[in-house]
Design an enzyme around this catalytic site. Structure first.
Site, PDB file in Angstrom:
ATOM      1  N   SER A   1      -7.784   6.235 -72.131  1.00  0.00           N
ATOM      2  CA  SER A   1      -8.463   6.207 -73.341  1.00  0.00           C
ATOM      3  C   SER A   1      -9.746   6.602 -73.550  1.00  0.00           C
ATOM      4  CB  SER A   1      -8.036   5.103 -74.025  1.00  0.00           C
ATOM      5  OG  SER A   1      -6.686   4.792 -74.273  1.00  0.00           O
TER       6      SER A   1
ATOM      7  N   GLY B   1      -7.042  12.085 -70.567  1.00  0.00           N
ATOM      8  CA  GLY B   1      -5.535  12.557 -71.166  1.00  0.00           C
ATOM      9  C   GLY B   1      -5.649  13.157 -72.602  1.00  0.00           C
ATOM     10  N   GLY B   2      -5.145  12.394 -73.500  1.00  0.00           N
ATOM     11  CA  GLY B   2      -4.965  12.914 -74.731  1.00  0.00           C
ATOM     12  C   GLY B   2      -6.259  13.786 -75.235  1.00  0.00           C
TER      13      GLY B   2
ATOM     14  N   GLU C   1       1.674   7.542 -63.911  1.00  0.00           N
ATOM     15  CA  GLU C   1       2.934   7.876 -64.315  1.00  0.00           C
ATOM     16  C   GLU C   1       3.845   8.283 -63.301  1.00  0.00           C
ATOM     17  OE1 GLU C   1       1.336  10.373 -67.388  1.00  0.00           O
ATOM     18  OE2 GLU C   1       0.375   8.597 -68.547  1.00  0.00           O
TER      19      GLU C   1
ATOM     20  N   GLY D   1      -3.337   6.016 -72.506  1.00  0.00           N
ATOM     21  CA  GLY D   1      -2.730   6.183 -73.831  1.00  0.00           C
ATOM     22  C   GLY D   1      -2.657   5.302 -74.700  1.00  0.00           C
TER      23      GLY D   1
ATOM     24  N   HIS E   1      -0.960   9.765 -59.627  1.00  0.00           N
ATOM     25  CA  HIS E   1      -1.039   9.220 -61.137  1.00  0.00           C
ATOM     26  C   HIS E   1      -0.108   7.956 -61.380  1.00  0.00           C
ATOM     27  CE1 HIS E   1      -1.371   8.984 -65.398  1.00  0.00           C
ATOM     28  NE2 HIS E   1      -2.279   9.755 -65.459  1.00  0.00           N
TER      29      HIS E   1
ATOM     30  N   GLU F   1      -7.828   4.401 -62.967  1.00  0.00           N
ATOM     31  CA  GLU F   1      -7.117   4.433 -64.122  1.00  0.00           C
ATOM     32  C   GLU F   1      -6.175   3.096 -64.455  1.00  0.00           C
ATOM     33  OE1 GLU F   1      -6.644   8.647 -65.895  1.00  0.00           O
ATOM     34  OE2 GLU F   1      -5.024   8.222 -64.604  1.00  0.00           O
TER      35      GLU F   1
ATOM     36  N   ASN G   1      -6.374  16.068 -68.056  1.00  0.00           N
ATOM     37  CA  ASN G   1      -5.149  16.118 -67.578  1.00  0.00           C
ATOM     38  C   ASN G   1      -4.336  16.118 -68.685  1.00  0.00           C
ATOM     39  OD1 ASN G   1      -2.490  15.296 -66.696  1.00  0.00           O
ATOM     40  ND2 ASN G   1      -2.796  13.337 -66.049  1.00  0.00           N
ATOM     41  N   TRP G   2      -3.743  17.421 -69.008  1.00  0.00           N
ATOM     42  CA  TRP G   2      -2.806  17.789 -70.129  1.00  0.00           C
ATOM     43  C   TRP G   2      -1.584  17.027 -69.985  1.00  0.00           C
ATOM     44  CZ3 TRP G   2      -3.648  23.446 -71.557  1.00  0.00           C
ATOM     45  CH2 TRP G   2      -5.163  23.991 -72.104  1.00  0.00           C
ATOM     46  N   LYS G   3      -1.079  16.490 -68.777  1.00  0.00           N
ATOM     47  CA  LYS G   3       0.436  15.887 -68.789  1.00  0.00           C
ATOM     48  C   LYS G   3       1.341  16.960 -69.062  1.00  0.00           C
ATOM     49  CE  LYS G   3      -1.940  11.458 -69.152  1.00  0.00           C
ATOM     50  NZ  LYS G   3      -1.521   9.921 -69.415  1.00  0.00           N
TER      51      LYS G   3
HETATM   52  P1  13P Z   1      -5.551   8.960 -71.949  1.00  0.00           P
HETATM   53  O1  13P Z   1      -6.871   9.585 -71.800  1.00  0.00           O
HETATM   54  O2  13P Z   1      -4.498   9.712 -72.998  1.00  0.00           O
HETATM   55  O3  13P Z   1      -5.462   7.474 -71.961  1.00  0.00           O
HETATM   56  O4  13P Z   1      -4.844   9.310 -70.512  1.00  0.00           O
HETATM   57  C1  13P Z   1      -5.585   8.803 -69.282  1.00  0.00           C
HETATM   58  C2  13P Z   1      -4.752   9.631 -67.960  1.00  0.00           C
HETATM   59  O5  13P Z   1      -3.852   9.162 -67.631  1.00  0.00           O
HETATM   60  C3  13P Z   1      -5.473  10.520 -67.523  1.00  0.00           C
HETATM   61  O6  13P Z   1      -4.985  10.866 -66.256  1.00  0.00           O
END
Ligand code: 13P
Length: 242
Positions: free
Chosen positions: A205, A226-227, A97, A171, A95, A165, A10-12
């Site tokens: 993470s 994510g990251g 967020e 993050g 998600h 999640e 997920n590149w957000k």
């Molecule tokens: P991180 O891997 O950056 O913690 O993000 C997880 C996430 O929200 C994937 O959707």
């Protein structure tokens, strides 16, 4: 039904056109076509270009959100049909967020999941508790409620994927312990119809250093990253662990 592992990035809100070299780099890493499905969800502006860049590789592309309606007066929104038209196969819905930043309720998430399936996409339905929920011992109540409210009735294992999640692990560099992940994934499987066939991803993470331990857990069928999905090298290392 075997549950094919799914490693999803997920590149957000990250990525300009110069990020598209990711797909050739990922393919060159040898992480593709090794028995697990690879998926990248770039920002909406890159979906069509990512489909093009990934076309000769065995890598799928997804959206990060969709509107519940197929079209209409919703400035700035994107429908599931539009994502499908751009070549996407999956879409993330609910998600944390989006739930936090856009006030998305379980009802909205469920409607989006339904729209996704209607358009021929597989929704990845996200659930997860906050730190306060966990510290007060309510993580199963919260996740149970999210599952009951967010998964459309009539959905079977082939129609969707769940991503667990924990909000406090996203993050932050903090991952849930292996025991906590195993317990929650087993709980989720027990809560959804025909749970044995449902793919349940862990997110929060996930990185090359912890992927092997997490992905080896019984009820973990993949990861939502994510990251560490922003660089082909780290995403490939996670995929190889699977
Ligand atoms: P991180 O891997 O950056 O913690 O993000 C997880 C996430 O929200 C994937 O959707």
């Amino acid at each position: 039904m075997p549950r094919t592992p799914l490693i999803a990035g997920n590149w957000k809100m990250h990525g300009l056109t110069d990020a598209l070299g990711f797909f050739d780099a990922l393919a060159a890493s040898g992480a593709v076509s090794r028995g697990c499905e690879l998926l990248v969800c770039p920002p909406a502006t890159l979906v069509a270009a990512a489909v093009h860049a990934a076309r000769s590789h065995d890598i799928r592309i997804g959206g990060q959100d969709c509107h519940a309606e197929s079209s209409g007066a919703h400035t700035g929104d994107i429908s599931a049909a539009m994502l499908r038209d751009a070549g996407a196969d999956y879409v993330i819905v609910g998600h944390s967020e989006r739930r936090a930043d856009h006030g998305e309720t379980d009802d909205i998430v469920r409607a989006k999941a339904e729209a996704a399936r209607g358009a021929g996409l597989t929704p990845i339905i996200c659930v997860g508790e906050t730190l306060a929920d966990r510290e007060s011992g309510q993580e199963e109540d919260v996740v149970g409620r999210q599952l009951a409210g967010s998964i459309p009735s009539g959905f079977g294992p082939a129609h969707y994927v769940i991503a667990y999640e924990p909000v406090w692990a996203i993050g932050t560099g903090r991952t849930a312990s292996a025991d906590d992940i195993a317990a929650m994934h087993a709980f989720i499987r027990s809560q959804v119809p025909d749970g044995e066939g449902v793919r349940i991803l862990y997110g929060g993470s996930v990185k090359p250093e912890n992927a092997r331990e997490i992905l080896a857990l019984d009820d973990v069928d993949g990861a939502l990253v994510g990251g560490a999905s922003l660089k082909a090298e780290s995403f490939a290392a996670i995929a190889v662990s699977a």
